[in-house]
Design an enzyme around this catalytic site. Structure first.
Site, PDB file in Angstrom:
ATOM      1  N   GLN A  68       0.829  -1.215   0.000  1.00  0.00           N
ATOM      2  CA  GLN A  68       0.000   0.000   0.000  1.00  0.00           C
ATOM      3  C   GLN A  68       0.860   1.260   0.000  1.00  0.00           C
ATOM      4  OE1 GLN A  68      -3.196  -1.941   2.944  1.00  0.00           O
ATOM      5  NE2 GLN A  68      -3.747   0.159   2.457  1.00  0.00           N
ATOM      6  N   ARG A 115      -9.623  -0.160   7.375  1.00  0.00           N
ATOM      7  CA  ARG A 115     -10.594   0.815   6.876  1.00  0.00           C
ATOM      8  C   ARG A 115     -10.824   1.909   7.914  1.00  0.00           C
ATOM      9  NH1 ARG A 115     -14.424  -0.994   2.162  1.00  0.00           N
ATOM     10  NH2 ARG A 115     -14.606   1.032   1.201  1.00  0.00           N
ATOM     11  N   CYS A 116      -9.753   2.567   8.240  1.00  0.00           N
ATOM     12  CA  CYS A 116      -9.749   3.422   9.407  1.00  0.00           C
ATOM     13  C   CYS A 116      -8.539   4.319   9.335  1.00  0.00           C
ATOM     14  CB  CYS A 116      -9.650   2.511  10.636  1.00  0.00           C
ATOM     15  SG  CYS A 116      -9.216   3.332  12.147  1.00  0.00           S
ATOM     16  N   GLU A 144     -13.107   5.285   3.990  1.00  0.00           N
ATOM     17  CA  GLU A 144     -13.205   4.651   5.302  1.00  0.00           C
ATOM     18  C   GLU A 144     -14.467   4.992   6.053  1.00  0.00           C
ATOM     19  OE1 GLU A 144      -9.768   6.451   6.873  1.00  0.00           O
ATOM     20  OE2 GLU A 144      -8.556   4.761   6.285  1.00  0.00           O
TER      21      GLU A 144
HETATM   22  N1  PCD Z   1     -13.682   9.749  -3.922  1.00  0.00           N
HETATM   23  C1  PCD Z   1     -14.520  10.578  -4.652  1.00  0.00           C
HETATM   24  N2  PCD Z   1     -14.884  11.781  -4.101  1.00  0.00           N
HETATM   25  C2  PCD Z   1     -14.478  12.131  -2.861  1.00  0.00           C
HETATM   26  C3  PCD Z   1     -13.634  11.267  -2.121  1.00  0.00           C
HETATM   27  C4  PCD Z   1     -13.245  10.087  -2.688  1.00  0.00           C
HETATM   28  O1  PCD Z   1     -14.922  10.235  -5.763  1.00  0.00           O
HETATM   29  N3  PCD Z   1     -14.840  13.287  -2.319  1.00  0.00           N
HETATM   30  C5  PCD Z   1     -13.202   8.470  -4.515  1.00  0.00           C
HETATM   31  C6  PCD Z   1     -11.679   8.542  -4.734  1.00  0.00           C
HETATM   32  O2  PCD Z   1     -11.294   9.131  -5.848  1.00  0.00           O
HETATM   33  C7  PCD Z   1     -11.269   7.087  -4.605  1.00  0.00           C
HETATM   34  C8  PCD Z   1     -12.248   6.537  -3.606  1.00  0.00           C
HETATM   35  O3  PCD Z   1     -13.403   7.406  -3.643  1.00  0.00           O
HETATM   36  O4  PCD Z   1     -11.424   6.444  -5.820  1.00  0.00           O
HETATM   37  C9  PCD Z   1     -11.637   6.484  -2.158  1.00  0.00           C
HETATM   38  O5  PCD Z   1     -11.044   7.709  -1.884  1.00  0.00           O
HETATM   39  P1  PCD Z   1     -10.361   8.073  -0.499  1.00  0.00           P
HETATM   40  O6  PCD Z   1     -11.370   8.167   0.570  1.00  0.00           O
HETATM   41  O7  PCD Z   1      -9.469   9.232  -0.716  1.00  0.00           O
HETATM   42  O8  PCD Z   1      -9.473   6.811  -0.109  1.00  0.00           O
HETATM   43  P2  PCD Z   1      -8.152   6.261  -0.791  1.00  0.00           P
HETATM   44  O9  PCD Z   1      -6.968   6.837  -0.065  1.00  0.00           O
HETATM   45  O10 PCD Z   1      -8.232   6.342  -2.236  1.00  0.00           O
HETATM   46  O11 PCD Z   1      -8.274   4.736  -0.448  1.00  0.00           O
HETATM   47  C10 PCD Z   1      -7.993   4.270   0.868  1.00  0.00           C
HETATM   48  C11 PCD Z   1      -9.244   3.684   1.479  1.00  0.00           C
HETATM   49  C12 PCD Z   1      -8.853   2.849   2.674  1.00  0.00           C
HETATM   50  S1  PCD Z   1      -7.867   3.492   3.807  1.00  0.00           S
HETATM   51  C13 PCD Z   1      -9.345   1.604   2.832  1.00  0.00           C
HETATM   52  S2  PCD Z   1      -8.885   0.717   4.156  1.00  0.00           S
HETATM   53  C14 PCD Z   1     -10.319   0.962   1.869  1.00  0.00           C
HETATM   54  C15 PCD Z   1     -10.984   2.062   1.052  1.00  0.00           C
HETATM   55  O12 PCD Z   1      -9.977   2.904   0.532  1.00  0.00           O
HETATM   56  N4  PCD Z   1      -9.612   0.036   1.051  1.00  0.00           N
HETATM   57  C16 PCD Z   1     -10.211  -0.372  -0.123  1.00  0.00           C
HETATM   58  N5  PCD Z   1     -11.760   1.521  -0.010  1.00  0.00           N
HETATM   59  C17 PCD Z   1     -11.308   0.362  -0.655  1.00  0.00           C
HETATM   60  N6  PCD Z   1     -11.959  -0.037  -1.738  1.00  0.00           N
HETATM   61  C18 PCD Z   1     -11.521  -1.145  -2.391  1.00  0.00           C
HETATM   62  N7  PCD Z   1     -12.195  -1.556  -3.499  1.00  0.00           N
HETATM   63  N8  PCD Z   1     -10.470  -1.867  -1.933  1.00  0.00           N
HETATM   64  C19 PCD Z   1      -9.789  -1.493  -0.842  1.00  0.00           C
HETATM   65  O13 PCD Z   1      -8.751  -2.184  -0.432  1.00  0.00           O
HETATM   66 MO1  PCD Z   1      -6.983   1.735   5.093  1.00  0.00          MO
HETATM   67  O14 PCD Z   1      -6.145   2.795   6.221  1.00  0.00           O
HETATM   68  O15 PCD Z   1      -5.800   1.035   4.180  1.00  0.00           O
HETATM   69  O16 PCD Z   1      -7.197   0.528   6.375  1.00  0.00           O
END
Ligand code: PCD
Length: 805
Positions: free
Chosen positions: A236, A383-384, A759
């Site tokens: 990432q 996702r935070c 997120e």
């Molecule tokens: N957007 C729009 N408008 C606005 C904002 C935003 O349209 N106002 C879109 C963009 O461009 C991109 C999306 O929506 O396409 C997202 O963005 P953002 O909020 O800035 O974010 P990024 O930096 O690009 O990415 C990151 C995130 C995170 S952190 C996570 S866990 C998850 C989410 O992203 N992962 C994933 N989502 C998703 N989806 C998918 N399909 N796969 C994945 O793996 Mo961490 O801290 O790493 O735990």
């Protein structure tokens, strides 16, 4: 120039720029099986690595015998800590300033820990050889409870001097990692001493795991002739990986090329560095052959980075009328055997200090204690944005508990405490400056959309019917108003391993008026190739369809910190707009020259520069691009390229109002989601269709976490949830229908006003589902019950409340 003639409207539509639900360009390959993932990579002579892992959660490693494994046909080498030690690679630095064993050095600290690395001709031989490695262990007492760990005589980390401070200051005990504080302790204590009403509760956010569909893996290839190392992987943050590999291997950074190909979901799991990467690099250097390592599902769930595991002891103070006067939180954070949390360096508990949420709370105090236990390391932002999920869950539960204490409606309690629109930019008691928001508008819209008053009436009638024995189903209304903090971040306070968290975009316009843009981020499914082209289309007047977006190759992309913490839009999205504006500035000079007027006498209009007051005199961006390459323009360099490295002045604060209506069967503990309404405000919306997809995905992960997903251990430190038989991953069957909605409150400091959104649905979704479960039982006296709310736990709530008769 702002008149929308049909002709102009057509030109705007042709760009497929900001606000357009442009179809995802990457899906052409994803839906036809033409994606290119790490495991698709097959190089001539490629070898395969596999780990011998510890069956014990805490044990001394007495001996390792690799003879039988080495004797197996097709085995090339077996690496142990003893082989890595002379290179100084048997330990590696973690993102949190701790260090972690690459291969067991004398002992193991969690089940599944890497003990030896087998390199073989193919994946099957490697797996067979793993079985032949003989390891003699001596079991040690196991600590799986962080509170016990802080009292125990058992020393987990024998490598650390208990008296010496850790990366984040003094340590109080040999199993203690750090204490982190925010806010004003004395003033908060004072508020609590004088408060009309105080509600107190322990809120546990259980350990879970991002579990992306594609597990983690890499291919390392050392070209000994050129001295170049190429590392393909599920990263990432490819540039940061390159820097780290250079620092720990001593290979100069220009000789390392890191490539993230297509990634099958990241969710924070692919931010950190794993032993598999280090061992594969070493193996390729030693053998001179490319080496592939791809973990299986059990290895992914049991050994790569977990998320959450926060015990949050909370207190909230208010007046009799319900105006909140103070918040207090003490968190005990279970970090497992090594502190491998992925947070900006100065924030050992991430952005947990956003735990005052959407409310105007004048006084607050937060303390977090990190603790070692015999569990897998990690602590990633699943996702935070670095613990904002824990923070949001904490405050949204505390609000519900306070509402019970005050015998108040929880929607009303929120309304009277929201930060008002005129208070932005808002300075929070725990140190953040919220950029913009309009919570009351969002809240009213949400309550109206679900018909809140009627729902409460129905709920009350249901309780009466239940008491009369006419139904066995209760109704829960789960409310949440969350505020996120995304877009790390200003370089002045956010860095990872000393690398400032800016991001970047480089654009090259080709002579014929199409373009390529490269960014420091990396899509894992989010659709960057689609959306970043849209930002640029609106900025430079070249259709999105004529702009290629490329990410993930450190030899070609400008340096960036990668994609996690919903930072791509706030940071790299801003860099794209700024690089686009540099292109436009140069294009303006070229246009003025071609039109034989002063620079100030032309203005940008959708896809061209026009002479002010003479709309019939213009040069299109296509013409300008060509001129940049074929005309000698006095005082202007040939070509049309720009690069921007963007250091955001602040983070962005997206928010949302979610409501979950849930039916609960008191006798079976089953739940049914009748309605889920999600209103998100992420400022300027780039692609509404992608936003909706992001919200659906994030809500489904929230459903998983709140209702069943968990990494659980027994007392011996055995991981009980190492397969998808035990670890809940929802399918279409469990996933309810979601209604999405939005308001738009642009970020005042972002060049196009956009905030992150990826997120948000997970941050807001978990408390919405959980509050619905709690709310269903509120009339029967339930205050707090820990997640995940699987059928058994819900049944148990009913049983404990005496609802089974
Ligand atoms: N957007 C729009 N408008 C606005 C904002 C935003 O349209 N106002 C879109 C963009 O461009 C991109 C999306 O929506 O396409 C997202 O963005 P953002 O909020 O800035 O974010 P990024 O930096 O690009 O990415 C990151 C995130 C995170 S952190 C996570 S866990 C998850 C989410 O992203 N992962 C994933 N989502 C998703 N989806 C998918 N399909 N796969 C994945 O793996 Mo961490 O801290 O790493 O735990």
């Amino acid at each position: 120039m702002n008149d929308m003639t049909p002709e102009r409207e057509e030109r705007v539509a042709g760009l497929k720029g900001l606000g357009c639900s442009r179809k995802r360009v990457e899906d052409a390959r994803f839906t036809q099986g033409k994606g290119n993932y790490v495991d698709d990579l097959k190089l001539p002579g490629m070898l395969h690595g596999d780990f011998v892992r510890s069956p014990y959660a805490h044990a001394r490693v007495k001996s390792i015998n690799t003879e039988a494994a080495m004797a197996l046909d097709g085995v090339v080498a077996v690496l142990t800590a003893a082989d890595l030690a002379p290179l100084g690679l048997h330990w590696m630095p973690t993102l949190a300033g701790d260090k972690q064993m690459v291969l067991a050095d004398g002992k193991v600290l969690f089940q599944g820990q890497e003990v030896a690395y087998v390199i073989a001709r193919d994946r099957y031989v490697a797996a067979d050889a793993v079985e032949l490695v003989e390891v003699e262990y001596e079991e040690l007492p196991v600590l799986t409870d962080p509170f016990e760990a802080l009292k125990s005589d058992v020393v987990l980390r024998e490598d650390l001097d208990p008296a010496a401070p850790g990366a984040h200051g003094p340590r109080k005990h040999h199993n203690h990692i750090f204490t982190w504080e925010a806010g004003d302790k004395t003033a908060t204590e004072q508020v609590f001493a004088e408060a009309d009403v105080v509600a107190e509760e322990m809120i546990y956010y259980h350990r879970t795991h991002p579990c992306p569909l594609e597990t983690c893996g890499c291919v390392a290839s050392m070209d000994k002739v050129n001295g170049k190392l190429t590392l393909w992987g599920t990263f990432q943050a490819p540039h940061a990986i390159r820097t780290v590999v250079s620092l720990i291997s001593g290979i100069e950074e220009h000789n390392i090329r890191v490539i993230s190909p297509d990634i099958g979901g990241g969710f924070g799991n692919k931010v950190g560095a794993y032993a598999g990467y280090v061992c594969s690099v070493v193996a390729s250097i030693v053998t001179g052959q490319p080496v592939k390592w791809v973990e299986d599902r059990m290895e992914n769930l049991m050994t790569t980075a977990f998320a959450r595991d926060y015990w949050m002891q909370g207190k909230i103070a208010a007046t009799k009328e319900g105006k909140i006067t103070g918040l207090w939180c003490h968190t005990t954070a279970d970090h497992g055997g090594f502190d491998a949390c992925a947070d900006p360096t100065k924030f050992p508990a991430g952005f947990m200090n956003i735990c005052t949420g959407s409310y105007d709370i004048p006084t607050a105090y937060l303390a977090v204690d990190g603790v070692y236990t015999n569990k897998a390391p990690g602590g990633v932002a699943y996702r935070c944005s670095f613990r904002v999920t824990e923070a949001a869950y904490f405050i949204e539960r505390m609000i519900e508990v306070l509402a019970i204490e005050l015998k108040m409606d929880a929607a009303e309690l929120r309304r009277i405490n929201f930060i008002r629109k005129d208070q932005f930019p808002y300075q929070s008691a725990l140190g953040w400056e919220y950029d913009s928001g309009d919570y009351h508008t969002a809240w009213d819209k949400a309550l109206t959309a679900v018909g809140y008053d009627a729902l409460r009436k129905e709920q009350a009638e249901r309780v009466e019917a239940f008491k009369r024995g006419e139904t066995r189903k209760l109704l829960g209304i789960g409310l949440t108003h969350f505020t996120e903090i995304v877009g790390a971040g200003p370089v002045k306070n956010c860095d990872i391993l000393g690398l400032g968290m800016f991001d970047s975009c480089e654009i090259r316009i080709h002579p014929t008026g199409s373009a390529i843009a490269r960014l420091g981020t990396i899509s894992q499914g989010q659709g960057h190739a689609t959306t970043f082209a849209q930002i640029l289309a609106s900025e430079i007047g070249i259709p999105a369809d004529s702009i290629t977006i490329e990410e993930g190759d450190t030899d070609t992309a400008p340096y960036g910190l990668g994609t996690y913490g919903s930072r791509s839009t706030p940071v790299a999205g801003a860099a794209s707009a700024m690089a686009g504006r540099k292109i436009r500035a140069k294009a303006q000079m070229i246009a003025a020259y071609l039109l034989e007027v002063h620079d100030d006498d032309v203005e940008f209009d959708v896809d061209r520069f026009v002479v002010k007051g003479a709309p019939e005199r213009f040069k299109t961006m296509k013409e300008i691009a060509f001129a940049a390459y074929n005309q000698a323009i006095p005082g202007i360099e040939p070509g049309l390229e720009a690069v921007s490295y963007y250091d955001p002045p602040n983070m962005t604060y997206p928010f949302g109002a979610y409501i979950c209506v849930m039916e609960i069967d008191v006798d079976t503990g089953e739940h049914q989601i009748r309605q889920f309404y999600a209103l998100d405000d992420c400022g300027t919306r780039i692609n509404p269709m992608i936003i909706e997809g992001q919200v659906h995905g994030g809500l489904t992960e929230a459903l998983a976490i709140a209702m069943g997903q968990e990494i659980a251990y027994d007392d011996m430190g055995n991981c009980k949830t190492g397969t998808l038989m035990d670890f809940f991953l929802p399918t279409a069957w469990e996933t309810p229908h979601y209604t999405t909605d939005h308001t738009v409150t642009p970020s005042p400091h972002h060049p196009i006003g956009a905030k992150g959104v990826g997120e948000s649905p997970n941050v807001g979704g978990v408390p919405a589902f959980s509050n619905a479960v709690h709310d269903a039982f509120r009339a029967f006296g339930l205050r707090q019950s820990h997640m995940p709310h699987d059928h058994w736990r819900i049944w148990k709530i009913a049983d404990d409340l005496g609802l089974h008769g």
